[in-house]
Every structure is written in structure tokens, then in C-alpha cells.
Design a protein around this motif. Structure first.
Motif, PDB file in Angstrom:
ATOM      1  N   ALA A  78      -0.296   2.312   4.352  1.00 42.45           N
ATOM      2  CA  ALA A  78      -0.095   1.138   5.199  1.00 42.45           C
ATOM      3  C   ALA A  78      -0.221   1.510   6.676  1.00 42.45           C
ATOM      4  CB  ALA A  78       1.278   0.526   4.922  1.00 42.45           C
ATOM      5  N   ARG A  79       0.398   2.623   7.061  1.00 39.73           N
ATOM      6  CA  ARG A  79       0.303   3.043   8.459  1.00 39.73           C
ATOM      7  C   ARG A  79      -1.152   3.361   8.822  1.00 39.73           C
ATOM      8  NH1 ARG A  79       5.153   4.178  11.085  1.00 39.73           N
ATOM      9  NH2 ARG A  79       4.045   5.384  12.652  1.00 39.73           N
ATOM     10  N   TRP A  80      -1.846   4.072   7.933  1.00 41.40           N
ATOM     11  CA  TRP A  80      -3.240   4.402   8.216  1.00 41.40           C
ATOM     12  C   TRP A  80      -4.076   3.129   8.371  1.00 41.40           C
ATOM     13  CZ3 TRP A  80      -5.807   8.845   9.377  1.00 41.40           C
ATOM     14  CH2 TRP A  80      -7.206   8.799   9.341  1.00 41.40           C
ATOM     15  N   ALA A  81      -3.862   2.162   7.471  1.00 40.62           N
ATOM     16  CA  ALA A  81      -4.616   0.909   7.531  1.00 40.62           C
ATOM     17  C   ALA A  81      -4.417   0.195   8.864  1.00 40.62           C
ATOM     18  CB  ALA A  81      -4.209   0.001   6.379  1.00 40.62           C
ATOM     19  N   LEU A 125       0.818  -1.217   0.000  1.00 39.08           N
ATOM     20  CA  LEU A 125       0.000   0.000   0.000  1.00 39.08           C
ATOM     21  C   LEU A 125       0.851   1.267   0.000  1.00 39.08           C
ATOM     22  CD1 LEU A 125      -2.768  -0.923   2.623  1.00 39.08           C
ATOM     23  CD2 LEU A 125      -2.909  -1.011   0.126  1.00 39.08           C
ATOM     24  N   GLY A 126       2.139   1.138   0.291  1.00 44.91           N
ATOM     25  CA  GLY A 126       2.983   2.312   0.464  1.00 44.91           C
ATOM     26  C   GLY A 126       2.997   2.715   1.928  1.00 44.91           C
ATOM     27  N   PRO A 179      -7.393  -5.110  10.971  1.00 45.00           N
ATOM     28  CA  PRO A 179      -7.273  -4.080   9.922  1.00 45.00           C
ATOM     29  C   PRO A 179      -7.567  -4.648   8.534  1.00 45.00           C
ATOM     30  CG  PRO A 179      -5.105  -4.786  10.654  1.00 45.00           C
ATOM     31  CD  PRO A 179      -6.090  -5.460  11.559  1.00 45.00           C
ATOM     32  N   ARG A 180      -8.087  -3.786   7.663  1.00 43.52           N
ATOM     33  CA  ARG A 180      -8.324  -4.168   6.274  1.00 43.52           C
ATOM     34  C   ARG A 180      -7.114  -3.734   5.438  1.00 43.52           C
ATOM     35  NH1 ARG A 180     -11.350  -1.673   3.460  1.00 43.52           N
ATOM     36  NH2 ARG A 180     -11.540   0.231   4.691  1.00 43.52           N
ATOM     37  N   ILE A 181      -6.489  -4.665   4.791  1.00 42.33           N
ATOM     38  CA  ILE A 181      -5.343  -4.352   3.938  1.00 42.33           C
ATOM     39  C   ILE A 181      -5.816  -4.456   2.496  1.00 42.33           C
ATOM     40  CG2 ILE A 181      -2.941  -4.866   3.415  1.00 42.33           C
ATOM     41  CD1 ILE A 181      -3.504  -4.013   6.315  1.00 42.33           C
ATOM     42  N   THR A 182      -6.433  -3.382   2.012  1.00 45.26           N
ATOM     43  CA  THR A 182      -7.006  -3.383   0.666  1.00 45.26           C
ATOM     44  C   THR A 182      -6.628  -2.096  -0.065  1.00 45.26           C
ATOM     45  OG1 THR A 182      -9.072  -2.261   1.258  1.00 45.26           O
ATOM     46  CG2 THR A 182      -8.989  -4.659   1.593  1.00 45.26           C
ATOM     47  N   ALA A 183      -6.832  -2.114  -1.358  1.00 44.56           N
ATOM     48  CA  ALA A 183      -6.540  -0.939  -2.180  1.00 44.56           C
ATOM     49  C   ALA A 183      -7.513   0.201  -1.921  1.00 44.56           C
ATOM     50  CB  ALA A 183      -6.561  -1.318  -3.658  1.00 44.56           C
ATOM     51  N   ASP A 184      -8.556  -0.032  -1.124  1.00 49.60           N
ATOM     52  CA  ASP A 184      -9.493   1.045  -0.778  1.00 49.60           C
ATOM     53  C   ASP A 184      -8.782   2.211  -0.104  1.00 49.60           C
ATOM     54  OD1 ASP A 184     -11.518  -0.466  -1.793  1.00 49.60           O
ATOM     55  OD2 ASP A 184     -12.303  -1.130   0.146  1.00 49.60           O
ATOM     56  N   HIS A 185      -7.666   1.932   0.543  1.00 48.45           N
ATOM     57  CA  HIS A 185      -6.917   2.994   1.226  1.00 48.45           C
ATOM     58  C   HIS A 185      -6.169   3.895   0.242  1.00 48.45           C
ATOM     59  CE1 HIS A 185      -7.752   1.310   5.162  1.00 48.45           C
ATOM     60  NE2 HIS A 185      -7.348   0.133   4.756  1.00 48.45           N
ATOM     61  N   LEU A 186      -6.165   3.523  -1.016  1.00 45.81           N
ATOM     62  CA  LEU A 186      -5.421   4.297  -2.013  1.00 45.81           C
ATOM     63  C   LEU A 186      -6.327   5.131  -2.912  1.00 45.81           C
ATOM     64  CD1 LEU A 186      -2.880   1.538  -3.133  1.00 45.81           C
ATOM     65  CD2 LEU A 186      -2.486   3.392  -1.500  1.00 45.81           C
TER      66      LEU A 186
END
Length: 356
Positions: A179-182, A174-175, A192-199
Motif C-alpha cells: 500500500a505504501r509503495w502504491a 494491499l497490506g 496511484p494505481r491501487i491494484t493487486a499488481d503490487h502483490l
């Protein structure tokens, strides 16, 4: 009157009711004041009557009516209305002094606004497992504890006293910022959700809303400078635009409602969520450090972003409008919000870009 000052005013009303023998209750340590919910009115509401009804042995509406008479007429309070099941809805007579003081304080203290001494001289031991989320949470807590005057010591000894639910997969793709926010945004007991939604750059992404709001406040400062004026704390409702004037739409987050009306009291009402969020920032930082919960700060930053974004279209002059004291005051409040967002992201170890 700031939310903290209003909370004290409510407590003084309780104390007066107790002293006069109309209520027989212990005076609570604090009174929570928030923007009114559905069915409410005014600038703030408090559920203090509901809180006191049982120990007072009286219905909540009766307790609210008792407190209303002690709140009505208080300096800074224009009106108090009771709504079911026992809420006190408080309208302030003038938010300009509070707005001025708050914006001035935030701009003067900069990104250290909200830092305090709640943990002064204390050493906070953070014993964590070998896990990426635990490492990131501990790193954020080290900053939060330092912001409260303490010092965090992180190691991997047993017994572990900080064990957030691990991430289901590696967040590195995620970068660093996403990544930290996730890892920090969910509470420690949530996975935590580790998905591209954070981008994605859309409203559904809380991180984007926070960083976009910060970047917009910085853009307004640059645009104001090109128009020849700068931020100056004051009354943002002076010369407010009439309700029938349409505000520009937020190009990313959709329509913006009119922010400042022609009537002085009504003009201040839409500012309440923003003023509340900014004034609450020191309390949130202290609680996030004390409870080892950086997620509290992350969620608070979303609250600040959601409160400031609808306000921003009213900051700059439109058309042939000339910059006024009100525009300078609005810019000061917008810059204060941007400062809080930048400072909060910094404590979480996340970048706050001026351009997005």
C-alpha cells in the motif's frame, strides 16, 4: 573514478577550453554523466557539448572535438570518442579504485549511506489534507528530511502545501508495504494505481524487483559465509570469467548476460550502471527531501535493483572454482547494493526482508 569525479573532470576540461580561448561560454555548475545510450560506447557519456553549443556559437560536434582533446589523456580516462549529434563517450582506464572506494564507503556507513546535511537546522512545514496518500507521503518525507539533517512538522492547517492526487480507493487491502509503495511510487501529480499488481512476484512489479534484489544480496552473503569467505572491497574484475562461459540464469527474472570479460577494460564496463546508481544515491536522497518527492527515491531503488540483479550470478564461485579476491570484491559490491536498497526502503517506511 566515480561518476561525481568524472563530472568534475568534464567541467575542468570545459574550464581549460575557456581559458585557452577555444570556447567562449560560462562554465556550467555541473556536467551530467550517464551510461552510454544506443549508438554510444565506453563507460560513460555526457551531453555537455550539446549544452554548450548554442552559447558557444559553434556546432555541437565541433564543441565535442574541442573538449575531447582536453579530456583525452586525463588521469583515469583511457579514451574519448565523439558520436553524433555531439556526445562525448568516455572510457575509463581503471574502475577498480572507484569500485573499492564506493563499496567501502557504503559498507562503512551502512543504511545511513547517502544521509547528509542539506537541510541541517531547517524546519520543513508539511500542511496536508485529511487524506491517506497525503499522510503516507508526509510520513516518508519526515524520514527523508531527517536524513538530511532537518526536521519536518506535519499538520492539517490551511493553506495546504502538500496535496498529492488522492488514491482512487482504499489501499489497505494491499497490506502495509504494498500500500505504501502504491502511494509513494507515482509522482504527486499522478493518480496511484491501487491494484493487486503490487502483490505479484514477477518482473513487472517494481516493488518485487527491489525487494527480490535485496533478498538475493543477503542470500549471497549467507552462501559466501558457508563457503568460508566474506566481502572485501577490491577489484571485481580480477580473474574475470571469459565471455564464452555461460552465467547462471536468474530463476525469476530470466537470462543473465556475461558480466565480466577477460579484457580488464571490457570487464569493468558492465559494472557502470551499478556503480552509477550507487554513487548517485546521496544526490537522490537530497533531491527527494528538498523537492518533497519520495517518488524519486522509489524510482531510484528500482534503478539500483535493475543494475545489481544481472551482476549477482558472478558473485559466488562456480563448480570447482575457489573463492578469490575478485569474489570477495564482487560480494562487497553486492552487499553495498543490498544496503542501499534496505536503507532506501526504510526511508519509505517499507520492510526489506532478508528472505523472499
Amino acid at each position: 573514478m566515480t561518476p561525481v569525479e568524472l563530472s568534475r573532470t568534464v567541467l575542468r576540461a570545459v574550464r581549460r577550453a575557456v581559458d585557452e580561448g577555444e570556447l567562449s561560454v560560462p562554465v556550467p555548475a555541473r556536467a551530467v554523466v550517464t551510461p552510454p545510450g544506443p549508438g554510444g560506447c565506453g563507460d560513460y557519456a555526457t551531453n555537455i557539448a550539446l549544452q554548450l553549443a548554442r552559447p558557444a556559437g559553434q556546432p555541437p560536434l565541433r564543441v565535442a572535438e574541442i573538449l575531447r582533446q582536453y579530456l583525452a589523456g586525463t588521469a583515469g580516462v583511457a579514451d574519448v570518442t565523439v558520436t553524433r549529434p555531439g556526445f562525448l563517450n568516455i572510457s575509463l582506464s581503471d574502475t577498480a579504485p572507484a569500485t573499492f572506494a564506493l563499496a567501502r564507503q557504503v559498507l562503512a556507513e551502512g543504511m545511513e549511506y547517502g544521509h547528509g546535511d542539506a537541510l541541517a537546522g531547517r524546519i520543513v512545514e508539511l500542511r496536508i489534507p485529511y487524506d491517506v496518500r497525503a499522510e503516507v507521503v508526509a510520513d516518508a518525507l519526515t524520514r527523508l528530511v531527517a536524513a538530511q539533517g532537518g526536521r519536518a512538522e506535519v499538520d492539517h492547517r490551511e493553506p495546504v502545501n502538500l496535496r498529492p492526487v488522492p488514491a482512487p480507493e482504499d489501499p489497505a487491502p494491499l497490506g502495509p508495504d504494498a500500500a505504501r509503495w502504491a502511494l509513494l511510487y507515482p509522482a504527486a501529480h499522478d493518480r496511484p494505481r491501487i491494484t493487486a499488481d503490487h502483490l505479484v512476484q514477477r518482473e513487472s512489479n517494481p516493488l518485487f524487483r527491489v525487494r527480490y534484489a535485496h533478498a538475493r544480496t543477503r542470500a549471497l552473503g549467507r552462501n559466501a559465509a558457508s563457503l568460508g569467505f566474506a566481502a572485501e572491497p577490491g577489484d571485481p574484475a580480477l580473474g574475470a570469467r571469459p565471455h564464452h562461459v555461460a552465467e547462471p540464469r536468474n530463476p525469476v527474472l530470466g537470462a543473465a548476460a556475461p558480466l565480466l570479460g577477460a579484457h580488464p577494460h571490457h570487464a569493468a564496463t558492465p559494472l557502470t550502471p551499478l556503480l552509477t546508481a550507487l554513487a548517485d544515491h546521496p544526490r537522490v536522497l537530497a533531491l527527494a527531501a528538498a523537492h518533497r518527492a519520495p517518488d524519486r527515491l522509489a524510482r531510484h531503488l528500482v534503478t539500483v535493483a535493475d543494475a545489481v540483479l544481472p551482476f549477482l550470478p558472478a558473485v559466488l564461485p562456480l563448480g570447482e572454482e575457489k573463492p578469490s579476491a575478485a569474489h570477495r570484491a564482487r560480494l562487497a559490491l553486492a552487499e553495498a547494493a543490498g544496503t542501499v536498497l534496505a536503507g532506501g526502503l526504510s526511508l519509505l517506511g517499507i520492510d526489506a526482508p532478508d528472505h523472499l
